[in-house]
Design a protein around this motif. Structure first.
Motif, PDB file in Angstrom:
ATOM      1  N   GLN A   1    -110.346  53.753-105.265  1.00 11.26           N
ATOM      2  CA  GLN A   1    -109.241  54.530-105.783  1.00 11.26           C
ATOM      3  C   GLN A   1    -107.909  53.842-105.505  1.00 11.26           C
ATOM      4  O   GLN A   1    -107.774  53.099-104.527  1.00 11.26           O
ATOM      5  CB  GLN A   1    -109.251  55.926-105.149  1.00 11.26           C
ATOM      6  N   GLU A   2    -106.950  54.084-106.361  1.00 11.38           N
ATOM      7  CA  GLU A   2    -105.623  53.506-106.168  1.00 11.38           C
ATOM      8  C   GLU A   2    -105.056  53.957-104.822  1.00 11.38           C
ATOM      9  O   GLU A   2    -105.024  55.139-104.501  1.00 11.38           O
ATOM     10  CB  GLU A   2    -104.685  53.948-107.298  1.00 11.38           C
ATOM     11  N   GLY A   3    -104.652  52.999-104.019  1.00  9.98           N
ATOM     12  CA  GLY A   3    -104.107  53.297-102.701  1.00  9.98           C
ATOM     13  C   GLY A   3    -105.165  53.479-101.635  1.00  9.98           C
ATOM     14  O   GLY A   3    -104.834  53.629-100.451  1.00  9.98           O
ATOM     15  N   GLY A   4    -106.440  53.476-102.031  1.00 10.95           N
ATOM     16  CA  GLY A   4    -107.521  53.661-101.076  1.00 10.95           C
ATOM     17  C   GLY A   4    -108.103  52.338-100.622  1.00 10.95           C
ATOM     18  O   GLY A   4    -107.651  51.261-101.033  1.00 10.95           O
ATOM     19  N   PRO A   5    -109.129  52.382 -99.771  1.00  9.27           N
ATOM     20  CA  PRO A   5    -109.734  51.151 -99.276  1.00  9.27           C
ATOM     21  C   PRO A   5    -110.551  50.447-100.348  1.00  9.27           C
ATOM     22  O   PRO A   5    -110.980  51.062-101.322  1.00  9.27           O
ATOM     23  CB  PRO A   5    -110.649  51.646 -98.150  1.00  9.27           C
ATOM     24  N   GLY A   6    -110.770  49.173-100.156  1.00  9.47           N
ATOM     25  CA  GLY A   6    -111.624  48.435-101.066  1.00  9.47           C
ATOM     26  C   GLY A   6    -110.938  47.191-101.619  1.00  9.47           C
ATOM     27  O   GLY A   6    -109.724  47.033-101.492  1.00  9.47           O
ATOM     28  N   PRO A   7    -111.733  46.319-102.235  1.00 11.27           N
ATOM     29  CA  PRO A   7    -113.186  46.434-102.366  1.00 11.27           C
ATOM     30  C   PRO A   7    -113.882  46.140-101.038  1.00 11.27           C
ATOM     31  O   PRO A   7    -113.583  45.132-100.387  1.00 11.27           O
ATOM     32  CB  PRO A   7    -113.534  45.375-103.416  1.00 11.27           C
ATOM     33  N   GLN A   8    -114.795  47.028-100.630  1.00 12.82           N
ATOM     34  CA  GLN A   8    -115.474  46.849 -99.355  1.00 12.82           C
ATOM     35  C   GLN A   8    -116.669  47.795 -99.248  1.00 12.82           C
ATOM     36  O   GLN A   8    -116.755  48.788 -99.960  1.00 12.82           O
ATOM     37  CB  GLN A   8    -114.533  47.137 -98.185  1.00 12.82           C
ATOM     38  N   TRP A   9    -117.573  47.448 -98.334  1.00 15.67           N
ATOM     39  CA  TRP A   9    -118.630  48.351 -97.910  1.00 15.67           C
ATOM     40  C   TRP A   9    -118.154  49.095 -96.675  1.00 15.67           C
ATOM     41  O   TRP A   9    -117.535  48.516 -95.778  1.00 15.67           O
ATOM     42  CB  TRP A   9    -119.903  47.568 -97.582  1.00 15.67           C
ATOM     43  N   ASN A  10    -118.430  50.399 -96.639  1.00 17.71           N
ATOM     44  CA  ASN A  10    -118.108  51.222 -95.485  1.00 17.71           C
ATOM     45  C   ASN A  10    -119.417  51.753 -94.906  1.00 17.71           C
ATOM     46  O   ASN A  10    -120.314  52.159 -95.659  1.00 17.71           O
ATOM     47  CB  ASN A  10    -117.192  52.387 -95.886  1.00 17.71           C
ATOM     48  N   PHE A  11    -119.536  51.767 -93.577  1.00 21.31           N
ATOM     49  CA  PHE A  11    -120.787  52.138 -92.930  1.00 21.31           C
ATOM     50  C   PHE A  11    -120.598  53.382 -92.064  1.00 21.31           C
ATOM     51  O   PHE A  11    -119.621  53.491 -91.325  1.00 21.31           O
ATOM     52  CB  PHE A  11    -121.312  50.967 -92.094  1.00 21.31           C
ATOM     53  N   TYR A  12    -121.578  54.299 -92.183  1.00 22.94           N
ATOM     54  CA  TYR A  12    -121.547  55.561 -91.454  1.00 22.94           C
ATOM     55  C   TYR A  12    -122.496  55.476 -90.263  1.00 22.94           C
ATOM     56  O   TYR A  12    -123.694  55.250 -90.433  1.00 22.94           O
ATOM     57  CB  TYR A  12    -121.974  56.701 -92.372  1.00 22.94           C
ATOM     58  N   PHE A  13    -121.971  55.696 -89.065  1.00 21.26           N
ATOM     59  CA  PHE A  13    -122.760  55.650 -87.848  1.00 21.26           C
ATOM     60  C   PHE A  13    -123.156  57.076 -87.453  1.00 21.26           C
ATOM     61  O   PHE A  13    -122.328  57.998 -87.488  1.00 21.26           O
ATOM     62  CB  PHE A  13    -121.974  54.990 -86.726  1.00 21.26           C
ATOM     63  N   CYS A  14    -124.410  57.260 -87.087  1.00 20.19           N
ATOM     64  CA  CYS A  14    -124.931  58.595 -86.776  1.00 20.19           C
ATOM     65  C   CYS A  14    -124.465  59.060 -85.397  1.00 20.19           C
ATOM     66  O   CYS A  14    -124.510  58.293 -84.424  1.00 20.19           O
ATOM     67  CB  CYS A  14    -126.457  58.587 -86.807  1.00 20.19           C
ATOM     68  N   VAL A  15    -124.056  60.324 -85.322  1.00 18.48           N
ATOM     69  CA  VAL A  15    -123.721  60.972 -84.055  1.00 18.48           C
ATOM     70  C   VAL A  15    -124.390  62.338 -84.023  1.00 18.48           C
ATOM     71  O   VAL A  15    -124.716  62.917 -85.063  1.00 18.48           O
ATOM     72  CB  VAL A  15    -122.201  61.116 -83.862  1.00 18.48           C
ATOM     73  N   ASP A  16    -124.612  62.850 -82.824  1.00 19.40           N
ATOM     74  CA  ASP A  16    -125.292  64.146 -82.685  1.00 19.40           C
ATOM     75  C   ASP A  16    -124.366  65.326 -82.940  1.00 19.40           C
ATOM     76  O   ASP A  16    -124.815  66.391 -83.367  1.00 19.40           O
ATOM     77  CB  ASP A  16    -125.907  64.273 -81.288  1.00 19.40           C
ATOM     78  N   ASP A  17    -123.082  65.161 -82.658  1.00 21.48           N
ATOM     79  CA  ASP A  17    -122.115  66.261 -82.772  1.00 21.48           C
ATOM     80  C   ASP A  17    -120.828  65.682 -83.350  1.00 21.48           C
ATOM     81  O   ASP A  17    -120.107  64.942 -82.673  1.00 21.48           O
ATOM     82  CB  ASP A  17    -121.886  66.878 -81.391  1.00 21.48           C
ATOM     83  N   ILE A  18    -120.523  66.002 -84.602  1.00 25.47           N
ATOM     84  CA  ILE A  18    -119.387  65.390 -85.282  1.00 25.47           C
ATOM     85  C   ILE A  18    -118.057  65.775 -84.635  1.00 25.47           C
ATOM     86  O   ILE A  18    -117.134  64.961 -84.546  1.00 25.47           O
ATOM     87  CB  ILE A  18    -119.395  65.743 -86.794  1.00 25.47           C
ATOM     88  N   ASP A  19    -117.934  67.011 -84.157  1.00 26.43           N
ATOM     89  CA  ASP A  19    -116.675  67.438 -83.540  1.00 26.43           C
ATOM     90  C   ASP A  19    -116.436  66.723 -82.215  1.00 26.43           C
ATOM     91  O   ASP A  19    -115.317  66.287 -81.925  1.00 26.43           O
ATOM     92  CB  ASP A  19    -116.682  68.953 -83.343  1.00 26.43           C
ATOM     93  N   ALA A  20    -117.487  66.591 -81.401  1.00 31.04           N
ATOM     94  CA  ALA A  20    -117.347  65.882 -80.128  1.00 31.04           C
ATOM     95  C   ALA A  20    -117.012  64.408 -80.382  1.00 31.04           C
ATOM     96  O   ALA A  20    -116.195  63.815 -79.670  1.00 31.04           O
ATOM     97  CB  ALA A  20    -118.628  66.013 -79.316  1.00 31.04           C
ATOM     98  N   ALA A  21    -117.631  63.815 -81.416  1.00 32.40           N
ATOM     99  CA  ALA A  21    -117.351  62.418 -81.730  1.00 32.40           C
ATOM    100  C   ALA A  21    -115.918  62.232 -82.210  1.00 32.40           C
ATOM    101  O   ALA A  21    -115.263  61.236 -81.884  1.00 32.40           O
ATOM    102  CB  ALA A  21    -118.336  61.915 -82.780  1.00 32.40           C
ATOM    103  N   MET A  22    -115.417  63.184 -83.003  1.00 35.43           N
ATOM    104  CA  MET A  22    -114.022  63.111 -83.444  1.00 35.43           C
ATOM    105  C   MET A  22    -113.073  63.121 -82.246  1.00 35.43           C
ATOM    106  O   MET A  22    -112.092  62.368 -82.210  1.00 35.43           O
ATOM    107  CB  MET A  22    -113.702  64.279 -84.379  1.00 35.43           C
ATOM    108  N   ALA A  23    -113.370  63.956 -81.264  1.00 30.48           N
ATOM    109  CA  ALA A  23    -112.530  64.001 -80.069  1.00 30.48           C
ATOM    110  C   ALA A  23    -112.562  62.667 -79.332  1.00 30.48           C
ATOM    111  O   ALA A  23    -111.530  62.190 -78.839  1.00 30.48           O
ATOM    112  CB  ALA A  23    -112.995  65.131 -79.147  1.00 30.48           C
TER     113      ALA A  23
END
Length: 254
Positions: A192-214
């Motif tokens: 998207q215009e103004g967004g990231p790229g061109p690139q691959w983005n990778f999602y890493f698994c966590v057990d608790d998304i809120d705790a990981a955000m903190a």
């Protein structure tokens, strides 16, 4: 030789390996293991003693033009042949095939929109795998590139990846899921215009998304998007590490 035509390794190029190692260990739970030499330092990221990726410093001579970031490695059975296939398909070869003696042969390439990735063949036994969904495993692969109608045939022609569900996203275009032999493992969409790229983005698994955000904030990173709920009762966030490399997390919200 590990099973070919799938992402099997993930590498971070960064401006501060010590700080980055501490950050991802805290946020994702990876352990760090130095495996390089004093002349060529390299650090592995491990989950349950299984390597999932690595990290190295951006060379000093490239710091002015190279930004911290992640790159994915796709296993192939013949690196030289695949580098030529990339060229014939309209992609680019940034680094011609080369050897890391006793470890692997690799080439740094890019798709037709310029999104970089690596093709490689390991030397030795198959790489062990981590159970899907395990904390620290890679849970999703997302391409921000050119038009999906161009990007998908490039990767399908190279690796035999297949289409799964196509999800319309209004003005953002189509979010095209793809599979590498079974269940979907990622998706492609137009950057998207103004967004990231061109690139691959990778999602890493966590057990608790809120705790990981903190934990991201505790170590000096920043959340740039989310949390958003996605199919499968999972939640995602996109973020930047303290050195500016983009990454993403996927996990439950207890």
């Amino acid at each position: 030789m590990t099973e070919p035509n799938r992402f099997r390794w993930y590498e971070l190029m960064t401006s501060d390996t010590e700080a980055a190692g501490a950050f991802y260990s805290h946020v994702v739970g990876w352990k760090t293991e130095p495996v390089g030499t004093d002349a060529n330092p390299y650090t592995c990221f491990t989950v349950n003693d299984i390597g999932i990726g690595g990290m190295m410093a951006i060379p000093e001579e490239e710091c002015d033009r190279a930004s911290p970031g992640w790159i994915g490695y796709v296993a192939v059975d013949d690196v030289d042949a695949y580098a030529e296939k990339v060229k014939r398909a309209g992609g680019m070869v940034f680094r011609e095939p080369a050897d890391i003696p006793g470890v692997l042969r690799f080439a740094v390439v890019a798709d037709t929109a310029g999104a970089p990735f690596v093709v490689f063949r390991g030397k030795g036994d198959d790489m062990p795998e981590i159970a899907p969904g395990t904390q620290g495993a890679i849970g999703w692969h997302e391409l921000y590139g050119g038009e999906v109608d161009t990007a998908f045939p490039f990767y399908s022609g190279l690796f035999g990846w297949t289409k799964d569900e196509a999800m319309p996203m209004d003005d953002m275009g189509v979010y095209q899921l793809f599979a590498t032999g079974g269940e979907p493992v990622g998706a492609m969409m137009k950057m998207q215009e103004g967004g990231p790229g061109p690139q691959w983005n990778f999602y890493f698994c966590v057990d608790d998304i809120d705790a990981a955000m903190a934990r991201i904030g505790e170590k000096g990173g920043s959340v740039t998007m989310g949390p958003h709920q996605v199919p499968g009762d999972a939640w995602i966030v996109q973020a930047l590490d303290p050195q500016g490399a983009s990454f993403a997390l996927v996990g439950a919200r207890p």
